[in-house]
Design a protein around this motif. Structure first.
Motif, mmCIF file in Angstrom:
data_model
loop_
_atom_site.group_PDB
_atom_site.id
_atom_site.type_symbol
_atom_site.label_atom_id
_atom_site.label_comp_id
_atom_site.label_asym_id
_atom_site.label_seq_id
_atom_site.Cartn_x
_atom_site.Cartn_y
_atom_site.Cartn_z
ATOM 1 N N ALA A 1 1.285 4.262 15.895
ATOM 2 C CA ALA A 1 0.939 2.946 16.421
ATOM 3 C C ALA A 1 0.341 3.022 17.812
ATOM 4 O O ALA A 1 -0.430 2.145 18.214
ATOM 5 C CB ALA A 1 2.177 2.047 16.419
ATOM 6 N N GLY A 2 0.673 4.071 18.574
ATOM 7 C CA GLY A 2 0.133 4.206 19.913
ATOM 8 C C GLY A 2 -1.379 4.365 19.926
ATOM 9 O O GLY A 2 -2.056 3.916 20.859
ATOM 10 N N LEU A 3 -1.918 5.004 18.893
ATOM 11 C CA LEU A 3 -3.360 5.216 18.840
ATOM 12 C C LEU A 3 -4.119 3.915 18.607
ATOM 13 O O LEU A 3 -5.213 3.723 19.138
ATOM 14 C CB LEU A 3 -3.698 6.213 17.737
ATOM 15 C CG LEU A 3 -3.173 7.635 17.906
ATOM 16 C CD1 LEU A 3 -3.582 8.488 16.715
ATOM 17 C CD2 LEU A 3 -3.674 8.257 19.196
ATOM 18 N N ARG B 1 -0.650 -0.847 8.108
ATOM 19 C CA ARG B 1 0.087 0.049 8.996
ATOM 20 C C ARG B 1 0.618 1.219 8.172
ATOM 21 O O ARG B 1 0.562 1.208 6.945
ATOM 22 C CB ARG B 1 1.231 -0.696 9.695
ATOM 23 C CG ARG B 1 0.723 -1.853 10.545
ATOM 24 C CD ARG B 1 1.810 -2.554 11.326
ATOM 25 N NE ARG B 1 1.260 -3.771 11.933
ATOM 26 C CZ ARG B 1 0.608 -3.805 13.089
ATOM 27 N NH1 ARG B 1 0.450 -2.687 13.786
ATOM 28 N NH2 ARG B 1 0.132 -4.939 13.570
ATOM 29 N N ASP B 2 1.089 2.244 8.860
ATOM 30 C CA ASP B 2 1.731 3.385 8.214
ATOM 31 C C ASP B 2 0.794 4.159 7.303
ATOM 32 O O ASP B 2 1.222 4.706 6.286
ATOM 33 C CB ASP B 2 2.969 2.925 7.411
ATOM 34 C CG ASP B 2 4.013 2.273 8.284
ATOM 35 O OD1 ASP B 2 4.216 2.747 9.416
ATOM 36 O OD2 ASP B 2 4.619 1.279 7.850
ATOM 37 N N VAL C 1 0.813 -1.216 0.000
ATOM 38 C CA VAL C 1 0.000 0.000 0.000
ATOM 39 C C VAL C 1 0.845 1.264 0.000
ATOM 40 O O VAL C 1 0.509 2.249 -0.654
ATOM 41 C CB VAL C 1 -0.961 -0.018 1.214
ATOM 42 C CG1 VAL C 1 -1.735 1.284 1.304
ATOM 43 C CG2 VAL C 1 -1.916 -1.195 1.101
ATOM 44 N N GLY C 2 1.963 1.271 0.724
ATOM 45 C CA GLY C 2 2.785 2.468 0.853
ATOM 46 C C GLY C 2 2.575 3.134 2.204
ATOM 47 O O GLY C 2 1.731 2.720 3.011
ATOM 48 N N ILE C 3 3.348 4.182 2.463
ATOM 49 C CA ILE C 3 3.248 4.960 3.691
ATOM 50 C C ILE C 3 2.528 6.265 3.375
ATOM 51 O O ILE C 3 2.997 7.072 2.560
ATOM 52 C CB ILE C 3 4.642 5.251 4.276
ATOM 53 C CG1 ILE C 3 5.370 3.933 4.599
ATOM 54 C CG2 ILE C 3 4.528 6.112 5.538
ATOM 55 C CD1 ILE C 3 6.807 4.125 5.026
#
Length: 382
Positions: A330-332, A343-344, A299-301
């Motif tokens: 990531a904390g959320l 992710r990201d 997907v990419g960042i």
């Protein structure tokens, strides 16, 4: 409702998740009772944002309702709206690439063809004026497919208030076309379907919150598989970019001759860029939040950036921030880690004025709705 993660995750006074998959009652989904298969909420994310006449905020949340078991009996299944009901379409598994949990690619054609393991519909979620408490979830005003051109779902609402009218653009997905569709409202809760305003694969249409010389303006982002190169040594990089269009009535749009925001050569966000929150007028010009994508895995960042555009000619970028305004955190999502499949990714989709700061709404990890309070001083000239 979603338990917010406390603390300034991105260095802002408030930055938290406000609505997540567990907050959606699928018993009240438009799909309820239609399918002989179990579904779940893959994501409740990418919320359009606006302020209601009563002062509260409204998020128009994209609910991606997915099949719990899309692969059965050597077939992968897609959900489709047809003639007022929802059905399942089976595809032979050997014809499909299922590496991405959100979709599958069908192999053997002369071009890229895909289907979805989920169908998206829009859920109005009313928030307190500061955006930090859910006041009501308006299932009775959910927006679901109503035409063949929306048979695979309705995605990624962006809401703009222009004068005394609210305008909401969405992506409507079907084999016929991947089009931009428009809804209008007099109160931001009761929406009227206005039909297609941009044709195939023109995503992230954001209508400016105000007229320029008596005309509506919008950012657009047409997609394609072919782009022509800039000359060697150019500061620009060929690829998806944020274009502009104008309209006399918000229904009929003409592309603007000069380009808008383009990807720069040699930057991390060279994979693609696209519009985020509808541009709002400030003392300096139009503030626009947009996303830039860095190549990484499937997907990419995704990160959020900002620019100030000239108030009379939005093709002129006056200045902007080089560093990301928002990044995935990531904390959320740690409290809902078991639901993560991407992710990201932070994908900003709405902004509202709140005095000395802006309330900014984003999709976090294609999973949940994130609310961030960003001080206006962040955008002040150095």
């Amino acid at each position: 409702m979603a338990a917010p993660a406390n603390g300034p995750a991105a260095g802002y006074p408030v930055d938290r998740l406000i609505f997540a998959p567990g907050d959606v009652d699928l018993a009240r989904s438009p799909l309820a009772g239609h399918l002989m298969a179990e579904t779940y909420v893959l994501g409740a994310f990418n919320p359009g944002l606006t302020r209601l006449p009563n002062g509260n905020l409204l998020m128009m949340v994209r609910v991606a309702e997915a099949l719990r078991e899309p692969v059965r009996n050597d077939h992968v299944h897609a959900i489709r709206w047809a003639d007022g009901r929802y059905v399942l379409d089976p595809w032979p598994l050997e014809q499909a690439d299922t590496a991405d949990p959100r979709k599958f690619l069908l192999q053997g054609g002369g071009w890229k063809v895909m289907a979805l393991t989920s169908l998206s519909w829009l859920l109005p979620v009313e928030l307190a004026p500061d955006g930090l408490e859910v006041v009501a979830v308006h299932y009775d005003r959910a927006i679901a497919p109503q035409a063949d051109l929306q048979c695979y779902g309705i995605e990624d609402a962006r809401i703009s208030r222009v004068s005394d009218r609210w305008l909401m653009t969405t992506c409507s997905v079907s084999p016929e076309r991947h089009s931009t569709t428009l809804y209008s409202s007099e109160n931001a809760l009761d929406w009227r379907f206005e039909g297609i305003v941009l044709d195939h694969q023109n995503k992230d249409m954001l209508i400016f919150e105000g007229l320029i010389d008596g005309r509506y303006w919008a950012q657009t982002r047409p997609l394609g598989d072919l782009y022509f190169a800039y000359p060697p040594g150019s500061e620009w990089r060929a690829g998806p970019s944020i274009n502009l269009a104008t309209s006399p009535d918000a229904l009929h749009w003409k592309p603007y001759e000069r380009p808008g925001i383009r990807p720069r050569a040699g930057t991390a966000v060279s994979a693609r860029i696209g519009g985020g929150a509808p541009p709002i007028l400030t003392d300096e010009g139009w503030l626009t939040l947009w996303h830039g994508v860095e190549r990484h895995e499937i997907v990419g960042i995704y990160r959020t950036y900002w620019s100030i555009l000239d108030r009379d000619d939005p093709s002129r970028v006056l200045r902007g921030g080089e560093a990301p305004l928002l990044e995935a955190n990531a904390g959320l999502t740690r409290p809902i880690e078991d639901l993560m499949y991407l992710r990201d990714v932070v994908f900003t989709t709405g902004i509202a004025d709140a005095g000395d700061h802006y309330v900014v709404a984003s999709g976090e990890a294609d999973l949940a709705c994130r609310i961030t309070h960003i001080p206006k001083s962040v955008f002040a000239a150095g």
